[in-house]
Design a protein around this motif. Structure first.
Motif, PDB file in Angstrom:
ATOM      1  N   ALA A  25       0.934  -1.160  -0.008  1.00  0.00           N
ATOM      2  CA  ALA A  25       0.014  -0.063  -0.037  1.00  0.00           C
ATOM      3  C   ALA A  25       0.958   1.229   0.083  1.00  0.00           C
ATOM      4  O   ALA A  25       0.376   2.203  -0.720  1.00  0.00           O
ATOM      5  CB  ALA A  25      -0.994  -0.091   1.074  1.00  0.00           C
ATOM      6  N   ARG A  33       2.400   1.840  -3.459  1.00  0.00           N
ATOM      7  CA  ARG A  33       1.639   1.986  -4.597  1.00  0.00           C
ATOM      8  C   ARG A  33       1.156   3.874  -4.218  1.00  0.00           C
ATOM      9  O   ARG A  33       0.902   4.361  -5.143  1.00  0.00           O
ATOM     10  CB  ARG A  33       0.345   1.183  -4.345  1.00  0.00           C
ATOM     11  N   LEU A  34       1.325   4.166  -2.962  1.00  0.00           N
ATOM     12  CA  LEU A  34       1.063   5.655  -2.572  1.00  0.00           C
ATOM     13  C   LEU A  34       2.307   6.556  -3.057  1.00  0.00           C
ATOM     14  O   LEU A  34       2.050   7.480  -3.438  1.00  0.00           O
ATOM     15  CB  LEU A  34       0.755   5.606  -0.943  1.00  0.00           C
TER      16      LEU A  34
END
Length: 264
Positions: A111, A114-115
């Motif tokens: 996560a 991806r950020l």
């Protein structure tokens, strides 16, 4: 455990610690050199995910340093059993931390990548790398626990041997698994993650076997878990906290630097 203070003895104790300290850096450098021959995406992903892993390892190293301070004090007092008790507390904290860090890398890191990462290809490659690299965290933290123990009792030569085992096995495995040599299937960046994790496991097992077979180490009663106390846990965490924060800020800054470079 008491050593005469001479320049020669200082060097004999210090140089294995120096070799052990740069082993993780050499491991990361090996991955970088090999991945540079695979492609730019793999090189960038290896740098970002590798530094992210190194940040987490440094947090565990802070606990090992705090434990080493307490064990060194007991070594000065000649209290071998207390050294063993403190080591048991250290290893339990590191194993607990290792489980948490493993879960962070398995579920939180994807996560995060991806950020903060821009390229979809680098994102996926970073996730692939950290997914397999994360399996080494418990082993490298175990290695740091043993390094803190052997440093506290002034038997540091084994630290240099374990560093050689770590870096040597990683060079061979990374070459074989990244490029598909020595009977392995070509795996690219996934092979780099696997090779590093396996080499950390090999180094940890080497230290465990060495410790079990070394007769004079048995006097320290390691892994007995006989006198676990909240006080010892608190003392280790309290002494380690400043180093923990320092490592988080210093290594975290490097992670942010590589993220910034990737976005340019």
């Amino acid at each position: 455990m008491k050593v005469e203070v001479t320049y020669s003895n200082i060097w004999k104790i210090s140089y294995p610690i120096m070799l052990g300290g740069i082993a993780q850096t050499i491991l990361h450098l090996t991955d970088t050199m090999f991945l540079a021959r695979v492609g730019e995406v793999e090189l960038g992903a290896g740098a970002v995910a590798g530094v992210f892993y190194f940040v987490l390892v440094m947090l565990g190293m802070a606990i090992a340093i705090g434990s080493q301070i307490l064990m060194s004090r007991k070594a000065g007092e000649g209290n071998k059993k207390e050294i063993g008790y403190l080591f048991d507390h250290c290893i339990l904290i590191l194993w607990g931390m290792g489980i948490v860090l493993f879960l962070i890398m398995q579920f939180g890191a994807p996560a995060l990548f991806r950020l903060v990462l821009q390229s979809d290809e680098v994102k996926q490659a970073s996730i692939d790398f950290i997914k397999y690299r994360s399996f080494g965290i418990l082993f490298i933290l175990t290695t740091h626990a043993f390094r803190s123990f052997y440093t506290s009792v002034s038997q540091t030569r084994i630290i240099s041997y374990s560093a050689i085992v770590l870096t040597g096995s990683n060079v061979v495995l990374a070459y074989a698994m990244i490029f598909g040599k020595l009977g392995f299937v070509e795996q690219g960046i996934i092979g780099a993650g696997k090779a590093s994790a396996i080499s950390e496991a090999i180094a940890a097992v080497y230290l465990i076997i060495y410790t079990v077979l070394k007769s004079d180490i048995r006097e320290f009663a390691l892994f007995k878990f006989a006198k676990l106390s909240t006080k010892n846990f608190k003392n280790i965490i309290s002494i380690s906290s400043p180093v923990f924060l320092q490592n988080l800020l210093s290594m975290g800054a490097w992670f942010l630097f590589f993220v910034f470079i990737e976005r340019i």
